[in-house]
Design a protein around this motif. Structure first.
Motif, PDB file in Angstrom:
ATOM      1  N   ARG A 206       0.914  -0.895  -0.104  1.00  0.00           N
ATOM      2  CA  ARG A 206      -0.087   0.275  -0.311  1.00  0.00           C
ATOM      3  C   ARG A 206       1.132   0.662  -0.157  1.00  0.00           C
ATOM      4  NH1 ARG A 206      -5.414   0.877   1.381  1.00  0.00           N
ATOM      5  NH2 ARG A 206      -5.803   3.084   2.248  1.00  0.00           N
ATOM      6  N   VAL A 207       0.688   2.561  -0.761  1.00  0.00           N
ATOM      7  CA  VAL A 207       1.653   2.986  -1.132  1.00  0.00           C
ATOM      8  C   VAL A 207       0.796   4.581   0.089  1.00  0.00           C
ATOM      9  CG1 VAL A 207       1.801   5.328  -2.428  1.00  0.00           C
ATOM     10  CG2 VAL A 207       1.376   3.647  -3.390  1.00  0.00           C
ATOM     11  N   HIS A 212      -6.473   8.108   0.708  1.00  0.00           N
ATOM     12  CA  HIS A 212      -6.743   6.585   1.728  1.00  0.00           C
ATOM     13  C   HIS A 212      -7.534   6.209   0.309  1.00  0.00           C
ATOM     14  CE1 HIS A 212      -8.397   3.688   3.325  1.00  0.00           C
ATOM     15  NE2 HIS A 212      -9.877   3.688   2.496  1.00  0.00           N
ATOM     16  N   ALA A 213      -8.421   7.231  -0.515  1.00  0.00           N
ATOM     17  CA  ALA A 213      -8.721   6.734  -2.339  1.00  0.00           C
ATOM     18  C   ALA A 213      -7.750   5.870  -3.017  1.00  0.00           C
ATOM     19  CB  ALA A 213      -9.609   7.936  -2.765  1.00  0.00           C
ATOM     20  N   GLN A 219      -3.912  -0.422  -4.936  1.00  0.00           N
ATOM     21  CA  GLN A 219      -3.658  -1.676  -3.822  1.00  0.00           C
ATOM     22  C   GLN A 219      -4.609  -2.637  -4.771  1.00  0.00           C
ATOM     23  OE1 GLN A 219      -4.662  -2.017   0.136  1.00  0.00           O
ATOM     24  NE2 GLN A 219      -2.844  -3.368   0.023  1.00  0.00           N
ATOM     25  N   ARG A 220      -6.067  -1.997  -4.926  1.00  0.00           N
ATOM     26  CA  ARG A 220      -6.847  -2.753  -5.996  1.00  0.00           C
ATOM     27  C   ARG A 220      -5.959  -3.400  -6.704  1.00  0.00           C
ATOM     28  NH1 ARG A 220     -11.915   0.144  -6.223  1.00  0.00           N
ATOM     29  NH2 ARG A 220     -12.264  -2.398  -6.946  1.00  0.00           N
ATOM     30  N   LEU A 239     -10.317   8.087  -9.271  1.00  0.00           N
ATOM     31  CA  LEU A 239      -9.386   8.834  -9.597  1.00  0.00           C
ATOM     32  C   LEU A 239     -10.301  10.821  -9.512  1.00  0.00           C
ATOM     33  CD1 LEU A 239      -6.657   7.899 -11.957  1.00  0.00           C
ATOM     34  CD2 LEU A 239      -6.910   8.061  -9.055  1.00  0.00           C
ATOM     35  N   ASN A 240     -10.957  10.292 -10.779  1.00  0.00           N
ATOM     36  CA  ASN A 240     -11.476  11.461 -10.505  1.00  0.00           C
ATOM     37  C   ASN A 240     -12.196  12.208  -9.315  1.00  0.00           C
ATOM     38  OD1 ASN A 240     -11.828  13.224 -13.107  1.00  0.00           O
ATOM     39  ND2 ASN A 240     -13.594  11.530 -14.182  1.00  0.00           N
ATOM     40  N   SER A 241     -12.633  11.443  -9.384  1.00  0.00           N
ATOM     41  CA  SER A 241     -13.144  11.908  -7.524  1.00  0.00           C
ATOM     42  C   SER A 241     -12.837  12.316  -6.200  1.00  0.00           C
ATOM     43  CB  SER A 241     -14.454  10.815  -6.680  1.00  0.00           C
ATOM     44  OG  SER A 241     -15.157  10.949  -5.678  1.00  0.00           O
ATOM     45  N   ALA A 242     -11.140  11.214  -5.983  1.00  0.00           N
ATOM     46  CA  ALA A 242      -9.838  12.111  -5.716  1.00  0.00           C
ATOM     47  C   ALA A 242      -9.560  13.232  -5.986  1.00  0.00           C
ATOM     48  CB  ALA A 242      -8.746  10.426  -5.581  1.00  0.00           C
ATOM     49  N   LEU A 243      -9.286  13.925  -7.301  1.00  0.00           N
ATOM     50  CA  LEU A 243      -8.719  14.740  -7.773  1.00  0.00           C
ATOM     51  C   LEU A 243     -10.098  15.992  -7.511  1.00  0.00           C
ATOM     52  CD1 LEU A 243      -6.917  13.738 -10.867  1.00  0.00           C
ATOM     53  CD2 LEU A 243      -5.962  14.162  -9.200  1.00  0.00           C
ATOM     54  N   GLY A 244     -10.855  15.575  -7.846  1.00  0.00           N
ATOM     55  CA  GLY A 244     -12.599  16.440  -7.656  1.00  0.00           C
ATOM     56  C   GLY A 244     -12.326  17.463  -6.379  1.00  0.00           C
TER      57      GLY A 244
END
Length: 407
Positions: A206-207, A212-213, A219-220, A239-244
């Motif tokens: 895990r990075v 967390h997202a 990891q998935r 990734l869209n959600s995390a960056l947003g």
């Protein structure tokens, strides 16, 4: 696998790249048909973040054997591998690159194409963003396993002879994202022999130090079992959600900073006023009724706050913008690095075209913005528009509608 030559197209007078597969085709008709089929499939797959296939051919080498070659555009840029050698990328930059690559894979997988060699060496960082190279050796999903690919990025099931599946691209993208975030690959093995000798049973690494997202998604992607990995479309959405969320967080923190600074300044002003009055240093009116003088001298704690706030709001009225100004602001937000920097070039072009038909510059402005709002919602649902970007564009659409009403 190949050697890439810089070449000059004498017919069309342009610089091109010619990729010659070093493995000889010999006289194996099946192999020749397979390579040609893959090249044709890649040529039909057009995406702004990959490279177009101009041509495919076969040639006789100086040794008398057959070799296949693919003709492509010649791009200027820096290999992602060179960028990683300088150290880990900031997580938003790494996530934005992975997002663009995941969109390419999502489009390819939807057509049944599997790239099979998503690596840092096959990503070129250009002025238009990252480009995924080497779709010329892509294969159809379900094709039998072969020895193509780069060992550190190869999914575990490929060692067992499993047929080609989109999940192998997802695993490779997970390796690449982990490498961008940490500066090193998740596993140390670099050769086929080392990979075949190891048997992993522990969960993927895990990075640390990232949201967390993003860490969970990476990891998935590295899951040992292909069915446990997300799809390319799920990676795009994640990734869209995390960056947003990160973009909205920056806006909130910036707003809190401004409000906090104003509050500190206001508190200091009130403190100086109160201190000055108590010490008699503030100038006093020279004349006036005693009651009026008493009101001016008595320090007030609660009222000035409301009074100053009201004065600030009244002194900064919203300036009505024209339709042209509102349209320009919409386009500026769409082209800005934050929060719309991760938006596909084709999505940007599509939204601009819809905007132009919605509010033609010659006027009158009779068409509503419903079509453009519907486009924005569709792109968000597809995972091709970040929530923060959508919010900003909708705000600019509100300005356009208000300007339309005034006109």
């Amino acid at each position: 696998m190949s050697i890439i030559w810089r070449a000059f197209d004498q017919s069309l007078h342009r610089m091109i790249a010619v990729k010659v597969l070093t493995a000889s085709l010999h006289t194996d008709q099946g192999e020749r048909v397979s390579v040609r089929s893959e090249a044709r499939a890649a040529a039909r797959f057009l995406h702004p973040d990959t490279i177009e296939i101009y041509d495919y051919g076969e040639t006789v080498t100086p040794h008398g054997s057959l070799a296949a070659y693919v003709v492509m555009p010649l791009l200027d840029g820096t290999p992602l591998a060179d960028r990683i050698e300088q150290g880990p990328l900031p997580w938003p930059e790494a996530a934005a690159i992975a997002l663009r690559l995941a969109r390419v894979l999502m489009a390819g997988h939807a057509r049944g194409l599997v790239h099979r060699d998503v690596t840092a060496e096959n990503v070129l960082l250009t002025g238009d963003g990252p480009k995924l190279l080497d779709f010329g050796i892509a294969a159809w999903a379900g094709d039998p396993e072969d020895d193509r690919g780069t060992p550190p990025y190869v999914a575990p099931e490929r060692l067992l002879g499993a047929p080609t599946h989109p999940a192998v691209d997802v695993y490779a993208l997970g390796v690449l994202l982990h490498t961008m975030l940490t500066g090193r690959r998740p596993y140390p093995e670099t050769t086929w022999e080392e990979i075949e000798a190891v048997r992993r049973t522990a969960p993927p690494p895990r990075v640390p130090g990232v949201p967390h997202a993003v860490a969970s998604l990476c990891q998935r992607c590295l899951a040992h079992r292909p069915e446990e990995r997300p799809t390319a479309a799920e990676i795009v959405a994640g990734l869209n959600s995390a960056l947003g969320a990160a973009s909205m967080g920056r806006h909130v923190r910036r707003g809190v900073t401004v409000v906090g600074s104003a509050a500190v300044a206001l508190s200091a002003l009130l403190w100086f006023q109160q201190t000055g009055i108590q010490q008699g240093t503030l100038p006093q009116p020279s004349a006036g009724p005693p009651q009026q003088q008493q009101q001016q001298q008595d320090p007030v704690v609660a009222e000035p706050t409301a009074g100053v706030t009201a004065h600030y709001l009244e002194s900064s009225p919203a300036t009505a913008v024209t339709v042209e100004q509102a349209v320009t602001q919409f386009q500026s937000v769409l082209e800005a690095r934050t929060p719309c920097g991760a938006t596909d070039a084709d999505v940007v072009l599509d939204l601009k075209q819809v905007l132009q038909t919605t509010v033609a510059p010659q006027g009158p402005y009779e068409i509503t913005t419903e079509n453009l709002r519907r486009k924005l919602s569709d792109r968000l649902r597809e995972g091709r528009l970040a929530p923060a970007c959508l919010s900003e564009l909708q705000a600019r659409l509100d300005d356009i509608e208000q300007a339309l009403e005034r006109d």
